[in-house]
Design a protein around this motif. Structure first.
Motif, PDB file in Angstrom:
ATOM      1  N   ALA A   1      -0.149   4.721   8.174  1.00 61.52           N
ATOM      2  CA  ALA A   1       2.103   5.307   7.395  1.00 61.52           C
ATOM      3  C   ALA A   1       0.980   6.800   6.322  1.00 61.52           C
ATOM      4  O   ALA A   1       0.137   7.138   6.241  1.00 61.52           O
ATOM      5  N   ASN A   2       2.111   7.679   5.899  1.00 62.49           N
ATOM      6  CA  ASN A   2       1.975   8.642   5.197  1.00 62.49           C
ATOM      7  C   ASN A   2       0.781   8.059   3.444  1.00 62.49           C
ATOM      8  O   ASN A   2       1.491   7.281   3.369  1.00 62.49           O
ATOM      9  N   ALA A   3       0.458   9.090   3.185  1.00 60.98           N
ATOM     10  CA  ALA A   3      -0.387   7.579   1.876  1.00 60.98           C
ATOM     11  C   ALA A   3       0.484   7.730   0.920  1.00 60.98           C
ATOM     12  O   ALA A   3       0.140   6.664   0.119  1.00 60.98           O
ATOM     13  N   ASP A   4       1.174   8.081   0.552  1.00 61.09           N
ATOM     14  CA  ASP A   4       2.283   8.093  -0.225  1.00 61.09           C
ATOM     15  C   ASP A   4       3.581   7.842   0.132  1.00 61.09           C
ATOM     16  O   ASP A   4       4.055   7.632  -0.833  1.00 61.09           O
ATOM     17  N   ALA A   5       3.454   6.970   1.074  1.00 56.86           N
ATOM     18  CA  ALA A   5       4.065   5.788   1.186  1.00 56.86           C
ATOM     19  C   ALA A   5       4.683   4.783   0.461  1.00 56.86           C
ATOM     20  O   ALA A   5       3.934   4.307  -0.183  1.00 56.86           O
ATOM     21  N   SER A   6       6.170   5.246  -0.093  1.00 56.00           N
ATOM     22  CA  SER A   6       5.950   4.033  -1.408  1.00 56.00           C
ATOM     23  C   SER A   6       7.967   3.082  -1.435  1.00 56.00           C
ATOM     24  O   SER A   6       8.087   2.597  -2.135  1.00 56.00           O
ATOM     25  N   ARG A   7       8.887   4.238  -0.248  1.00 54.21           N
ATOM     26  CA  ARG A   7       9.396   3.969   0.075  1.00 54.21           C
ATOM     27  C   ARG A   7      10.402   2.484   0.810  1.00 54.21           C
ATOM     28  O   ARG A   7       9.502   3.019   1.996  1.00 54.21           O
ATOM     29  N   LEU A   8       9.922   1.612   0.910  1.00 59.13           N
ATOM     30  CA  LEU A   8      10.109  -0.007   1.887  1.00 59.13           C
ATOM     31  C   LEU A   8      11.505  -0.669   1.834  1.00 59.13           C
ATOM     32  O   LEU A   8      12.498  -0.622   1.326  1.00 59.13           O
ATOM     33  N   VAL A   9      11.545  -1.091   3.127  1.00 58.98           N
ATOM     34  CA  VAL A   9      13.447  -1.403   3.991  1.00 58.98           C
ATOM     35  C   VAL A   9      12.616  -2.717   4.186  1.00 58.98           C
ATOM     36  O   VAL A   9      11.362  -2.520   5.433  1.00 58.98           O
ATOM     37  N   VAL A  10      12.997  -3.505   4.187  1.00 55.91           N
ATOM     38  CA  VAL A  10      12.549  -4.912   5.173  1.00 55.91           C
ATOM     39  C   VAL A  10      13.600  -5.361   5.355  1.00 55.91           C
ATOM     40  O   VAL A  10      14.733  -6.120   4.865  1.00 55.91           O
ATOM     41  N   PHE A  11      13.705  -5.378   7.161  1.00 51.62           N
ATOM     42  CA  PHE A  11      15.010  -6.735   8.566  1.00 51.62           C
ATOM     43  C   PHE A  11      14.506  -7.809   7.571  1.00 51.62           C
ATOM     44  O   PHE A  11      13.293  -8.363   8.473  1.00 51.62           O
ATOM     45  N   GLY A  12      14.989  -9.134   7.185  1.00 51.85           N
ATOM     46  CA  GLY A  12      14.894  -9.669   7.594  1.00 51.85           C
ATOM     47  C   GLY A  12      14.954 -11.133   5.537  1.00 51.85           C
ATOM     48  O   GLY A  12      14.456 -10.284   4.470  1.00 51.85           O
ATOM     49  N   SER A  13      14.663 -11.769   5.703  1.00 54.15           N
ATOM     50  CA  SER A  13      14.370 -12.473   4.545  1.00 54.15           C
ATOM     51  C   SER A  13      13.702 -13.973   3.975  1.00 54.15           C
ATOM     52  O   SER A  13      13.367 -14.996   3.644  1.00 54.15           O
ATOM     53  N   GLY A  14      12.780 -14.112   5.415  1.00 52.25           N
ATOM     54  CA  GLY A  14      11.983 -15.120   5.722  1.00 52.25           C
ATOM     55  C   GLY A  14      10.501 -15.069   5.129  1.00 52.25           C
ATOM     56  O   GLY A  14      10.472 -14.290   4.406  1.00 52.25           O
ATOM     57  N   VAL A  15       9.793 -16.371   6.074  1.00 55.08           N
ATOM     58  CA  VAL A  15       8.017 -16.312   5.804  1.00 55.08           C
ATOM     59  C   VAL A  15       8.015 -15.179   5.994  1.00 55.08           C
ATOM     60  O   VAL A  15       6.590 -14.472   5.020  1.00 55.08           O
ATOM     61  N   GLN A  16       7.989 -14.173   7.503  1.00 54.75           N
ATOM     62  CA  GLN A  16       7.545 -13.198   7.805  1.00 54.75           C
ATOM     63  C   GLN A  16       8.027 -11.748   6.540  1.00 54.75           C
ATOM     64  O   GLN A  16       6.846 -11.090   6.595  1.00 54.75           O
ATOM     65  N   ALA A  17       8.474 -11.469   6.239  1.00 55.41           N
ATOM     66  CA  ALA A  17       9.723 -11.066   5.397  1.00 55.41           C
ATOM     67  C   ALA A  17       8.876 -10.606   4.032  1.00 55.41           C
ATOM     68  O   ALA A  17       8.071  -9.444   3.653  1.00 55.41           O
ATOM     69  N   THR A  18       8.607 -12.005   3.551  1.00 47.89           N
ATOM     70  CA  THR A  18       7.590 -11.935   1.897  1.00 47.89           C
ATOM     71  C   THR A  18       5.887 -11.212   2.218  1.00 47.89           C
ATOM     72  O   THR A  18       6.223 -10.867   1.379  1.00 47.89           O
ATOM     73  N   ALA A  19       5.848 -11.852   3.694  1.00 43.46           N
ATOM     74  CA  ALA A  19       4.044 -12.008   4.123  1.00 43.46           C
ATOM     75  C   ALA A  19       4.537 -10.670   3.782  1.00 43.46           C
ATOM     76  O   ALA A  19       3.205  -9.396   3.243  1.00 43.46           O
ATOM     77  N   HIS A  20       5.169  -9.525   4.646  1.00 47.08           N
ATOM     78  CA  HIS A  20       5.259  -7.923   4.654  1.00 47.08           C
ATOM     79  C   HIS A  20       5.461  -7.086   3.558  1.00 47.08           C
ATOM     80  O   HIS A  20       4.453  -6.479   3.187  1.00 47.08           O
ATOM     81  N   VAL A  21       6.346  -8.312   2.083  1.00 44.83           N
ATOM     82  CA  VAL A  21       6.185  -7.327   1.495  1.00 44.83           C
ATOM     83  C   VAL A  21       4.984  -7.512   0.897  1.00 44.83           C
ATOM     84  O   VAL A  21       4.388  -6.045  -0.089  1.00 44.83           O
ATOM     85  N   GLU A  22       4.295  -8.319   0.222  1.00 47.70           N
ATOM     86  CA  GLU A  22       2.766  -8.756   0.297  1.00 47.70           C
ATOM     87  C   GLU A  22       1.880  -7.690   0.672  1.00 47.70           C
ATOM     88  O   GLU A  22       0.848  -6.829   0.488  1.00 47.70           O
ATOM     89  N   ALA A  23       2.235  -7.348   2.372  1.00 45.59           N
ATOM     90  CA  ALA A  23       1.578  -6.571   2.738  1.00 45.59           C
ATOM     91  C   ALA A  23       1.293  -5.093   2.448  1.00 45.59           C
ATOM     92  O   ALA A  23       0.060  -4.535   2.405  1.00 45.59           O
ATOM     93  N   MET A  24       2.544  -4.757   3.101  1.00 46.06           N
ATOM     94  CA  MET A  24       2.475  -2.979   2.497  1.00 46.06           C
ATOM     95  C   MET A  24       2.208  -2.544   0.932  1.00 46.06           C
ATOM     96  O   MET A  24       1.669  -1.952   1.070  1.00 46.06           O
ATOM     97  N   HIS A  25       2.387  -3.553   0.202  1.00 44.96           N
ATOM     98  CA  HIS A  25       1.909  -3.537  -1.194  1.00 44.96           C
ATOM     99  C   HIS A  25       0.754  -3.728  -1.178  1.00 44.96           C
ATOM    100  O   HIS A  25      -0.036  -2.522  -2.079  1.00 44.96           O
ATOM    101  N   ALA A  26       0.268  -4.058  -0.002  1.00 43.76           N
ATOM    102  CA  ALA A  26      -1.475  -4.186  -0.504  1.00 43.76           C
ATOM    103  C   ALA A  26      -2.114  -3.114  -0.068  1.00 43.76           C
ATOM    104  O   ALA A  26      -3.631  -2.636  -0.739  1.00 43.76           O
ATOM    105  N   VAL A  27      -1.675  -2.140   0.835  1.00 44.43           N
ATOM    106  CA  VAL A  27      -1.753  -0.892   1.305  1.00 44.43           C
ATOM    107  C   VAL A  27      -1.194   0.289   1.027  1.00 44.43           C
ATOM    108  O   VAL A  27      -1.895   1.417   1.788  1.00 44.43           O
ATOM    109  N   ARG A  28      -0.191   0.154   0.475  1.00 40.84           N
ATOM    110  CA  ARG A  28       0.892   1.721   0.277  1.00 40.84           C
ATOM    111  C   ARG A  28       0.312   1.406  -1.403  1.00 40.84           C
ATOM    112  O   ARG A  28       1.252   0.257  -2.140  1.00 40.84           O
ATOM    113  N   PRO A  29       1.203   2.489  -2.224  1.00 39.35           N
ATOM    114  CA  PRO A  29       2.015   2.222  -3.762  1.00 39.35           C
ATOM    115  C   PRO A  29       2.945   2.675  -2.983  1.00 39.35           C
ATOM    116  O   PRO A  29       4.386   2.585  -3.763  1.00 39.35           O
ATOM    117  N   ILE A  30       3.708   1.148  -3.309  1.00 36.91           N
ATOM    118  CA  ILE A  30       5.607   0.626  -2.991  1.00 36.91           C
ATOM    119  C   ILE A  30       5.376   0.086  -4.789  1.00 36.91           C
ATOM    120  O   ILE A  30       5.590  -0.228  -4.951  1.00 36.91           O
TER     121      ILE A  30
END
Length: 305
Positions: free
Chosen positions: A118-147
């Motif tokens: 991803a581009n280093a300054d990627a900050s706008r995230l769209v997540v499809f789904g709202s279960g366990v994996q969607a939650t974990a992916h918000v956490e993971a994206m927040h860990a590697v990019r300035p969300i």
């Protein structure tokens, strides 16, 4: 033999630590050498998967059940147990909650791909789904990019609102939205059980990076052919993708993607450049592999001591 429950695993192993462990492992090892394709058994209640692997982390196997009607019972769609053996003696070392392990490692490998693509300054995230994996992916994206902004697209309003609240607890602006929101997204994560594409690839913004993790059968897809046609595509391994990733298989069948277009994540970890311009669209398609489970299971056992 140590028994590691889900709560203990989550408390001991951070998402960042899991991402770092996987990133280093992909750079050191070739996942295709010691990770056979998973075996699948249809059961009266769903599916049983067996996923063995051997490598620097030892020897291990994950047993996974997939139960379509469990969410209606208030139970997880995916449940699992992981057994880890010592690499030298092959003595059993630990039994680990495989459901939590799967949640962490699936989001963590998306974190590795996002970190690398991803581009280093990627900050706008769209997540499809709202279960366990969607939650974990918000956490993971927040860990590697300035969300700074998260949009949740989910079928269950209550669960979507809960994920919005979780994102806000991380200090991120968040709201629910629609598939059209991909038009302004830097990052998109599709974490659904949908068998058909969840957004129109014509709407996807230039420069976006997409992690697609929900489709795990060759006749299921979350990404349409237009998305795949526009993108530079990275997969866990070509062998796995060509057998199990419907997003890839269907795009190839439609003539939009060639087998030679696919890049293994290990190649990227070894320095291969995929994104050559800010406007490039990159896609990481993941169906999960036993190599990832083994790496994260070993990291988890070290973390719990």
């Amino acid at each position: 033999m140590r028994v590691v429950g889900g709560q203990e695993l989550r408390s001991a192993l951070s998402m960042t630590a899991a991402i770092d462990a996987l990133d280093a492992a992909f750079a050191r090892e070739d996942p295709s050498l010691s990770t056979p394709l998973r075996t699948t058994l249809a059961t009266p209640a769903g599916t049983l998967l067996s996923m063995p692997a051997a490598g620097e982390g030892g020897v291990g196997v994950k047993l996974v059940t997939l139960s379509e009607f469990n969410p209606q019972r208030g139970l997880p769609f995916t449940q699992a147990v992981y057994v880890l053996f010592d690499g030298m003696t092959q003595a059993p070392e630990a039994v680990i909650d495989g459901t939590e392990l799967t949640a962490i490692r699936t989001a963590a490998v998306s974190g590795v791909a996002t970190r690398r693509l991803a581009n280093a300054d990627a900050s706008r995230l769209v997540v499809f789904g709202s279960g366990v994996q969607a939650t974990a992916h918000v956490e993971a994206m927040h860990a590697v990019r300035p969300i700074g902004d998260v949009v949740v697209v989910g079928r269950d309003p209550a669960r979507a609102d809960a994920l919005v609240s979780y994102a806000r607890s991380l200090g991120i602006d968040a709201r629910t939205g629609t598939p059209d929101d991909v038009a302004s997204a830097d990052l998109v994560c599709t974490c659904t059980t949908s068998a058909v594409s969840v957004f129109d690839g014509h709407d996807l913004a230039q420069g976006a990076h997409v992690n697609a993790i929900g489709a795990y059968l060759a006749d299921q897809r979350e990404l349409d052919t237009e998305t795949m046609r526009r993108a530079k595509i990275v997969v866990e391994t070509r062998e796995i993708a060509l057998r199990e990733a419907g997003d890839v298989v269907m795009a190839i069948d439609d003539g939009a993607v060639r087998t030679d277009d696919l890049v293994d994540l290990a190649e990227v970890a070894h320095g291969r450049t995929v994104r050559t311009a800010r406007s490039d669209i990159t896609v990481f398609v993941s169906v999960g592999s036993a190599f990832q489970d083994l790496v994260v299971a070993r990291a988890a056992l070290r973390a719990v001591g």
